[in-house]
Scaffold this motif. Sequence first.
Motif, PDB file in Angstrom:
ATOM      1  N   VAL A  34       0.800  -1.229   0.000  1.00  7.71           N
ATOM      2  CA  VAL A  34       0.000   0.000   0.000  1.00  7.71           C
ATOM      3  C   VAL A  34       0.832   1.279   0.000  1.00  7.71           C
ATOM      4  O   VAL A  34       0.268   2.362   0.111  1.00  7.71           O
ATOM      5  CB  VAL A  34      -0.935   0.031   1.237  1.00  7.71           C
ATOM      6  CG1 VAL A  34      -1.969  -1.064   1.163  1.00  7.71           C
ATOM      7  CG2 VAL A  34      -0.133  -0.084   2.537  1.00  7.71           C
ATOM      8  N   THR A 279      -3.082   2.296  10.657  1.00  6.75           N
ATOM      9  CA  THR A 279      -2.674   2.540   9.266  1.00  6.75           C
ATOM     10  C   THR A 279      -3.598   1.815   8.294  1.00  6.75           C
ATOM     11  O   THR A 279      -3.914   2.340   7.231  1.00  6.75           O
ATOM     12  CB  THR A 279      -1.219   2.129   9.031  1.00  6.75           C
ATOM     13  OG1 THR A 279      -0.988   0.811   9.532  1.00  6.75           O
ATOM     14  CG2 THR A 279      -0.268   3.103   9.708  1.00  6.75           C
ATOM     15  N   ASP A 283      -5.911   3.670   5.491  1.00  8.08           N
ATOM     16  CA  ASP A 283      -5.869   3.259   4.086  1.00  8.08           C
ATOM     17  C   ASP A 283      -7.246   2.796   3.602  1.00  8.08           C
ATOM     18  O   ASP A 283      -7.641   3.067   2.471  1.00  8.08           O
ATOM     19  CB  ASP A 283      -4.849   2.141   3.892  1.00  8.08           C
ATOM     20  CG  ASP A 283      -3.418   2.629   4.031  1.00  8.08           C
ATOM     21  OD1 ASP A 283      -3.175   3.832   3.790  1.00  8.08           O
ATOM     22  OD2 ASP A 283      -2.542   1.821   4.389  1.00  8.08           O
ATOM     23  N   VAL A 287      -7.857   5.122   0.434  1.00  9.79           N
ATOM     24  CA  VAL A 287      -7.034   4.656  -0.679  1.00  9.79           C
ATOM     25  C   VAL A 287      -7.470   5.371  -1.963  1.00  9.79           C
ATOM     26  O   VAL A 287      -8.668   5.540  -2.215  1.00  9.79           O
ATOM     27  CB  VAL A 287      -7.125   3.119  -0.823  1.00  9.79           C
ATOM     28  CG1 VAL A 287      -8.511   2.688  -1.284  1.00  9.79           C
ATOM     29  CG2 VAL A 287      -6.061   2.606  -1.779  1.00  9.79           C
ATOM     30  N   PRO A 295      -6.962  -2.433  -0.266  1.00  8.51           N
ATOM     31  CA  PRO A 295      -6.583  -2.138   1.115  1.00  8.51           C
ATOM     32  C   PRO A 295      -6.846  -3.327   2.029  1.00  8.51           C
ATOM     33  O   PRO A 295      -7.775  -4.113   1.810  1.00  8.51           O
ATOM     34  CB  PRO A 295      -7.471  -0.944   1.477  1.00  8.51           C
ATOM     35  CG  PRO A 295      -8.613  -0.998   0.527  1.00  8.51           C
ATOM     36  CD  PRO A 295      -8.082  -1.595  -0.738  1.00  8.51           C
TER      37      PRO A 295
END
Length: 321
Positions: A34, A279, A283, A287, A295
């Motif tokens: 990612v 995190t 995301d 994203v 994700p």
Amino acid sequence: MAVYTEVTDEELQDFIGTYDVGRLLSFKGIAEGVENSNFLVHTDQASFILTLYEKRVNPDDLPYFLNLLQHLAGKGLSCPTPVASKEGKLLGTLAGRPAALVTFLEGMWVKRPRVNHCAELGKAMAELHLDGQDYEGFRTNALNVKGWRPLFEQCDGRSDSVHQGLGDEILQELAHLETAWPADLPGGVIHADLFPDNVFFLGDELSGLIDFYFACNDAFAYDIAICLNAWCFEQDLSFNVTKARALLKGYAAVRPLNDSEYEALPTLCRGAALRFLLTRLYDWLSVPEGALVTPKDPMEYVKKLRFHQSVETAEAYGLER
């Protein structure tokens, strides 16, 4: 690894021409991870990984990462080595992004790590910690306990759209960890992202470590906590103490833990679980549209966090004093 920024054939041809690596034969995007845009590049001399650093990466940190890779490779650690351009530079620009070319590392990551894989990881992680002790660069861990609340706030109160009550659960854990987080543990350079897809094997033998773009200076035991989260839970998210014991025994064979690290391990494991929960949550909620990446589910780390909250001593992870 992932692909966020597309690169034309002409752009890549010109970029590769700034290196003494032979004639470009082919390239393809790598759609895992990612963080950055990555491509596998083949020339008539060798294979390489080309990385374009995306917006989350601070360009000022790139010399730390690239010089660290050179330092560790010079110590004998198996990791990708940055390739210098014809002008002697490790960092260039491609498609409007900072970019670097590194050597290709043979091996495959294991989707279902076994006990022996965990033992090998423990040894390699300890070697990394020792090899980095005389590295002159320094980078603060931007995703340590001080960075978690600001990251949560960037989710703009949308946590409960993922799971009802998740926002309150995160706030309670933040309050606990901000008070309980240990200080003055032995530390130095850590990888900070040694998930299975960043560790390569040839058969049962570990062939190298990759993707050092979260590397920083922090407590060694925090790196261990990250790996216990990443390697020692089964697909049903039950904790496998046999794998954890093998990982810790492998690590301690190279670098033994002291009493303060032993005492801190349950708290560090909670913190590592929260860090990846946050995190992944960020995301999941942000994203970029059209990115060639899926994700990862933040709820996996909610369940891991709840396990660590039940742990009282490091013996639950198979660690003996």
